[in-house]
Structures are given as C-alpha cells and as structure tokens.
Design an enzyme around this catalytic site. Structure first.
Site, PDB file in Angstrom:
ATOM      1  CG  HIS A 113       5.143   5.398  -1.955  1.00 30.59           C
ATOM      2  ND1 HIS A 113       6.305   5.145  -1.128  1.00 30.59           N
ATOM      3  CD2 HIS A 113       4.820   6.893  -1.645  1.00 30.59           C
ATOM      4  CE1 HIS A 113       6.328   6.026  -0.133  1.00 30.59           C
ATOM      5  NE2 HIS A 113       5.232   7.220  -0.390  1.00 30.59           N
ATOM      6  CB  CYS A 157      -7.494 -16.222  -2.123  1.00 36.29           C
ATOM      7  SG  CYS A 157      -5.783 -16.039  -2.287  1.00 36.29           S
TER       8      CYS A 157
END
Length: 144
Positions: free
Chosen positions: A98, A65
């Site tokens: 991570h 977006c």
C-alpha cells in the site's frame, strides 16, 4: 539487487546475521552501519543508508536501531524515502503493498532475529499494488 543496510549499536548483532542471510540469497549489500556495540549516534549510519536509496545506488534499504523510531525518523527526512517501522509480518506486507516503502525499519530490541529475517524476506518479495494507492503515495513527498 543492491540493498543498503544501516544500524546503530543496538542493531549490530542482527546486522551481521542479516547480511549473511541476504548474501546467501544473492543480494549485494552496502553496509553503512557500525560493526561494534559501542554506543554511537544512529543518524551517522542512517543518513548514508537513506541517501543510497534516495540516489538509486540501492534499490531498497534495511535499518535497525533499538526501538526503530529514531532510525525511521532520520530516514524519512530524505525525499523519496518511505521508511516503515514494522514489528509483525502483516505490517511489512502492507507497507510494501500500500505504501511502496523502500526502507524497512526494524526495532532490534523488540523483535527476535527470526522475526527480523522473516520481515526482510517479506519486504523483499512483496510488490507494490499500485492502483488506488498510487495517488496516495505520490502525495507523501513534500518536494514540489
């Protein structure tokens, strides 16, 4: 691998080029985004994209977006979805390594197409490191 993609009007131009890029690499795409630049409400494209990842119909997702913020907020309402808003290569790699992100959020008005394509390649080829990150990722979901 199946990739879900969703976008609002600000991401339409990039989406078509992303789909072409990914099909050339052999990925299967589920397109939940708008195909026009007519103004539309981003949740209408992002919820089905996130649902496809949440349900396992797609292994990973890409959402676009204008700023990326609304798309990311919408996707992250789904349990099991970890959508990450990224604007540089290091963030993309770290969110996979991570955080085991499963949806890449691209702010289409703030990065170039070449950057976006690079982010996608990093996102799709970077593995979750597990280890010390495993317990942290397990704590993200609010589901019991």
């Amino acid at each position: 691998m199946t990739i879900a993609i969703g976008n609002d009007h600000a991401g339409t131009e990039y989406k078509f080029k992303i789909i072409k890029h990914l099909k050339e690499k052999g990925y299967t795409l589920l397109n939940f985004g708008t195909d026009t630049t007519n103004s539309m409400d981003y949740p209408d494209a992002i919820h089905p994209t996130a649902s496809a990842v949440e349900s396992g119909k797609a292994a990973l997702g890409i959402i676009l977006c204008g700023s990326g913020n609304g798309a990311q907020m919408t996707a992250n309402k789904h349990q099991g979805v970890r959508a990450a808003l990224c604007w540089n290569n290091e963030l993309v790699a770290l969110t996979r390594q991570h955080n085991n992100a499963n949806i890449l959020t691209i702010p289409a008005r703030f990065v170039s197409l070449q950057q976006a394509l690079g982010f996608i390649d990093i996102f799709l080829t970077t593995e979750f490191e597990g280890g010390r990150h495993e317990n942290r990722v397990a704590k993200i979901s609010c589901a019991g």
